[in-house]
Structure formats: C-alpha cells, structure tokens
Design a protein around this motif. Structure first.
Motif, PDB file in Angstrom:
ATOM      1  N   ILE A 165      51.591  47.273  25.710  1.00  0.00           N
ATOM      2  CA  ILE A 165      52.855  46.602  25.424  1.00  0.00           C
ATOM      3  C   ILE A 165      52.898  45.269  26.160  1.00  0.00           C
ATOM      4  O   ILE A 165      53.284  44.235  25.600  1.00  0.00           O
ATOM      5  N   ALA A 166      52.473  45.301  27.430  1.00  0.00           N
ATOM      6  CA  ALA A 166      52.483  44.067  28.214  1.00  0.00           C
ATOM      7  C   ALA A 166      51.588  43.020  27.561  1.00  0.00           C
ATOM      8  O   ALA A 166      51.975  41.853  27.416  1.00  0.00           O
ATOM      9  N   ALA A 167      50.413  43.442  27.123  1.00  0.00           N
ATOM     10  CA  ALA A 167      49.489  42.487  26.510  1.00  0.00           C
ATOM     11  C   ALA A 167      50.105  41.872  25.254  1.00  0.00           C
ATOM     12  O   ALA A 167      49.990  40.665  25.017  1.00  0.00           O
ATOM     13  N   ASP A 168      50.779  42.696  24.457  1.00  0.00           N
ATOM     14  CA  ASP A 168      51.418  42.177  23.245  1.00  0.00           C
ATOM     15  C   ASP A 168      52.492  41.151  23.602  1.00  0.00           C
ATOM     16  O   ASP A 168      52.590  40.085  22.984  1.00  0.00           O
ATOM     17  N   ARG A 169      53.299  41.498  24.606  1.00  0.00           N
ATOM     18  CA  ARG A 169      54.384  40.580  24.959  1.00  0.00           C
ATOM     19  C   ARG A 169      53.840  39.282  25.520  1.00  0.00           C
ATOM     20  O   ARG A 169      54.362  38.206  25.254  1.00  0.00           O
ATOM     21  N   ILE A 170      52.781  39.397  26.302  1.00  0.00           N
ATOM     22  CA  ILE A 170      52.172  38.185  26.847  1.00  0.00           C
ATOM     23  C   ILE A 170      51.644  37.310  25.722  1.00  0.00           C
ATOM     24  O   ILE A 170      51.863  36.103  25.698  1.00  0.00           O
ATOM     25  N   ALA A 171      50.989  37.929  24.754  1.00  0.00           N
ATOM     26  CA  ALA A 171      50.433  37.142  23.650  1.00  0.00           C
ATOM     27  C   ALA A 171      51.551  36.436  22.886  1.00  0.00           C
ATOM     28  O   ALA A 171      51.466  35.241  22.590  1.00  0.00           O
ATOM     29  N   ASP A 172      52.621  37.178  22.580  1.00  0.00           N
ATOM     30  CA  ASP A 172      53.750  36.560  21.878  1.00  0.00           C
ATOM     31  C   ASP A 172      54.309  35.395  22.677  1.00  0.00           C
ATOM     32  O   ASP A 172      54.586  34.313  22.146  1.00  0.00           O
ATOM     33  N   PHE A 173      54.497  35.638  23.978  1.00  0.00           N
ATOM     34  CA  PHE A 173      55.080  34.624  24.837  1.00  0.00           C
ATOM     35  C   PHE A 173      54.205  33.378  24.895  1.00  0.00           C
ATOM     36  O   PHE A 173      54.697  32.249  24.739  1.00  0.00           O
ATOM     37  N   MET A 174      52.910  33.600  25.083  1.00  0.00           N
ATOM     38  CA  MET A 174      52.009  32.458  25.183  1.00  0.00           C
ATOM     39  C   MET A 174      52.001  31.653  23.878  1.00  0.00           C
ATOM     40  O   MET A 174      52.039  30.425  23.905  1.00  0.00           O
ATOM     41  N   ASN A 175      51.970  32.334  22.753  1.00  0.00           N
ATOM     42  CA  ASN A 175      51.987  31.609  21.482  1.00  0.00           C
ATOM     43  C   ASN A 175      53.268  30.806  21.337  1.00  0.00           C
ATOM     44  O   ASN A 175      53.259  29.660  20.890  1.00  0.00           O
ATOM     45  N   SER A 176      54.361  31.434  21.718  1.00  0.00           N
ATOM     46  CA  SER A 176      55.646  30.759  21.585  1.00  0.00           C
ATOM     47  C   SER A 176      55.697  29.522  22.475  1.00  0.00           C
ATOM     48  O   SER A 176      56.210  28.468  22.079  1.00  0.00           O
ATOM     49  N   MET A 177      55.165  29.640  23.689  1.00  0.00           N
ATOM     50  CA  MET A 177      55.175  28.500  24.607  1.00  0.00           C
ATOM     51  C   MET A 177      54.204  27.420  24.146  1.00  0.00           C
ATOM     52  O   MET A 177      54.481  26.227  24.247  1.00  0.00           O
TER      53      MET A 177
END
Lengths: 128, 128, 128, 128
Positions: free
Chosen positions: B88-100
């Motif tokens: 879950i953490a990895a997914d959220r990090i990926a989403d966050f990084m893409n968004s940023m």
DNA sequence: GTGGTCTAGACCACC
DNA sequence: GTGGTCTAGACCACA
C-alpha cells in the motif's frame, strides 16, 4: 486537453483544478491565450456557463486575465503561478504524509522509502 | 469505526480498503476478533451481504481467517500484514511522486520539501 | 425592500450595491437573517440565479455568510461592515469633490457651502 | 468636447446638462461663440434636431442668445451664470448629503471627512 | 467572434 | 425549505 469529471464534486471546481494544473505544470505558459469558453466547454462536455464560471473564478484568483474582446490569457505574473504551485504541493505533501502516518510510518521512514523509489525526470527549474 | 463510502466505486472494495487500513495501521491487531458481519454492516450502513463479501475477500487474501464456531480473526502472520502495508505504501508513494512530478518537481526537490514538512510522531516500530 | 434596477449595468452588481447599502446603513444588522434567495429574487423581479450571484459575491466579500441549511446571515464582524461603509463614503466624497471642482469650487468653498446646508439628523455612532 | 450620452434619459436633456456644465465651469466664457448646431450635433453623434432643441431650451433659460445673422453666443450676464452654478451646486450638495446620511453619517461627520479629503486646486474666483 | 449577463427550469444535499 | 449547481438557450457590447 483531456478532462476528467466526476459527479461527486462541483464540476466548475474540478475544471478550475485541472486548468490550474495545466498552468502550474507549464502546459499553459504565462501570456498564453486560453481557448474560447465555448470551445473549452465543448471539449469538456459541459455547459458553457459552467466553464465560464470556472474561468471567471480563476480570474478572481489572478491566474487568468481577460482582454474583453480578444479572449482570455494566462497571467504573466510568474511569481503568482509559483505561489499557487507551492501551495498545491504543500497540500499534496500534507495529505500524503497524513496518509502514510496512518499506515504507521514516521517522517524519516517515508523519506527513506522515497529516496529508494524511482521516478521519471522532472523540471529542475521548478525546484528553485 | 467510521466508514467513508462513495457511490462511484464498488462498496465492497471500499470496505476492504478501510478494513485493510485498520489492520495494517494496527487499529486491529494480529489475532484480534473482528466484530460480527451484521454489526459491521449496521455500522457502515450497508447490506450484510456486501460486508460479507468484503470480509470473504480479505480472507482469501490471507488477512483474516475464520474459526467456524467463534467468528473471524485478524491473521497472526505479521509478515503478511507487513507485506500488505509495504505494498500500500509503495502504491501511495508512486501516486504521490507522479502527482508531484506533474507539477514540475524532481525527486530531489520533493525529498527536500518533505524533509522541511512537519508531521506528528509515527510509530517507529512500523519502520522495520 | 424596494429595488431600483436599471438596464445600463449588470443587475447582480446593482443588487450587490443595494444589499450593501442595507447592511452598512444598519437596515440589516450584524447577525440578521437575510431572506431566502428565492424570496429576494421575487421581490426584486429578477431570476433567482441572478440574486444568487449577488449574494454569493457579497459572501466572498465577507459581508454575508451562509449556514448551509438554515439560510444566509449578515456578518457579525462589525469592523468589516465599518470598513465597507468608510470605503463607500470615501468614494462618494471623491466623486462629489470632483464634480464640485468641475463647477469651479475649491475645497474650502465646498466646506463653507456644506456647513450652511440643512440636513436631517444622522446616526452619531457612525462617526467614530 | 466629449459627450457622454446614455439611452435611459432624453438625449436633449443630457446635452443641455453638459452644455450648462461647460458654461458654469468656465470652459465656455460669457460672450463666447457657440459652435454651429450641425458641428455640435456631429461631435455628439446626435441628430441636429436634437442638438437644436437642447440649444433652444438653454436659450429660453437665458444661458445662450442668438444673433440671427452670426450665430449663438453664451450670455454675457455673469450673475445669471453664477445663479445657475449655485443652483447646480445646491442640488449636488443636497444629493450628496442625503446619500451620506443614508450611510449613517451626520452633517458634522461629513464636514470632518471632507476636510480630511484631498482635492486638486479649484478656481478661487468661483467662490465669491 | 469574444466574453459577459440573464432567464427559465431542473435537480441535488442537507436538516 | 434552504442554498448550491448545472443545463439550455438567448441577448448584449465590443472591436
């Protein structure tokens, strides 16, 4: 431009957010002409009044300005655009951090994971 | 427990996500008894069949197990819970990084901003 | 309330001005409930959407606030109301002075004429 | 001369007012020749008949007089011009005072504000 | 052809 | 019953 609209929040708000993203991410540059209201509305599949409201609100925020008969343009005040980008970034960071903390991570743990993560190249200029 | 349900995605999916969050964040500990389906369903305001499906799916994933006579329990396999949390953490990090990145930030810029950000204290144990 | 609408300026603007006058002149007191949009619209003989826009704009200015299900109210921030009254007064004074100067009067001459003029009693409290 | 005409009141009335302003403010001096009707009408973008009516009415008021062979002139009766100016001033003062009183100001408060206000220099001669 | 305004009428969430 | 939103369609000023 591709529009992603959902029924759970006001459409004009979502339009504002997506237009703002276009501007702060540099897909619409300072001074660029914004397509006519009616064109954007058709593109997004919304009523011209709804798009008009989104644009008028962005204008109140200072991200756009209108030249009454020739159309709308992105503000040329780069510092304002930067301020908006920093604000959006801060909001997203806060959301992300809260979400991760909820999973039991500390700030240090998150930073460690982030540094290990891969990511495409961003625009260095944006990190002043 | 408070449930946040929206009509734009399958309800059972949202139930699964929120139950999973309870488990990986330690609000439901390994070996804890899960409340009866009817009780959870009433709490969440959904049909018991919907809640049943969410729980059954979590069971197939291995996060829960059923003791036919005494009810459902959270798995005692901590490594599985950890694995789910990491995913879950990895997914959220990926989403966050893409968004940023979409906003024009680089990985380094994001790390810098993150380090400056404030955050409440997390559970150090979670960062193995 | 009696409404005076002319076709030479946006109606919502005129509605805003007349509502503002009601507030700064004390005919609507801080905390007072504002009649429902539809009622005001009927009174003024305009479309509810037009009145809605006027009220929403006044809300952005801070003169009103909305309690989602119970209606709109006049702000209780008296200093904000005072600030608006002072601004309107300053504008009117500037217009008046320019108009009189155009006729060939000096500031001193105008003050002299004003002192000779008669006027009903105003609210002393307003002249803090 | 620049003309400001609006469709919400009789044009000839607005023409009269603006010509009167020219005279009482000294932009047209006693004895000055008034441009031909056709020229004024062209300037203002109105029908010559409309301008003719405005000038005839001003003549009835005594502010202009016609020399049948050489054209129209501003009256040389300075006391009449002064009287008109005083009348206009009195009207504007009354309007202004009522408007300010409506905002809750007293005569004394208004005088105080006026004295604090800034204004360009007027023509001292106009304050007899 | 551009943005701006207005009307009419509808539907929604909230309490 | 309250405010909020959206659509459809119209008209206007401006250059």
């Amino acid at each position: 431009m591709q529009w992603q609209l959902r029924g759970d929040r006001p459409i004009y708000q979502q339009l504002m957010e997506q237009l703002t993203e276009q501007i702060v991410s540099g897909q619409l540059l300072p001074g660029d002409k914004v397509p006519p209201v009616r064109e954007l509305a058709a593109e997004a599949g919304v009523n011209p009044n709804t798009m008009q409201r989104a644009l008028a609100d962005l204008e109140r925020e200072g991200l756009l300005y209108t030249n009454r008969t020739s159309g709308r343009y992105v503000t040329e005040d780069k510092s304002m655009i930067d301020a908006v980008r920093e604000q959006i970034a801060a909001d997203r960071i806060a959301d992300f951090m809260n979400s991760m903390r909820q999973l039991g991570f500390t700030k240090e743990g998150i930073v460690k994971l982030l540094e290990k993560s891969s990511m495409g190249e961003g625009n260095e200029d944006a990190n002043k």
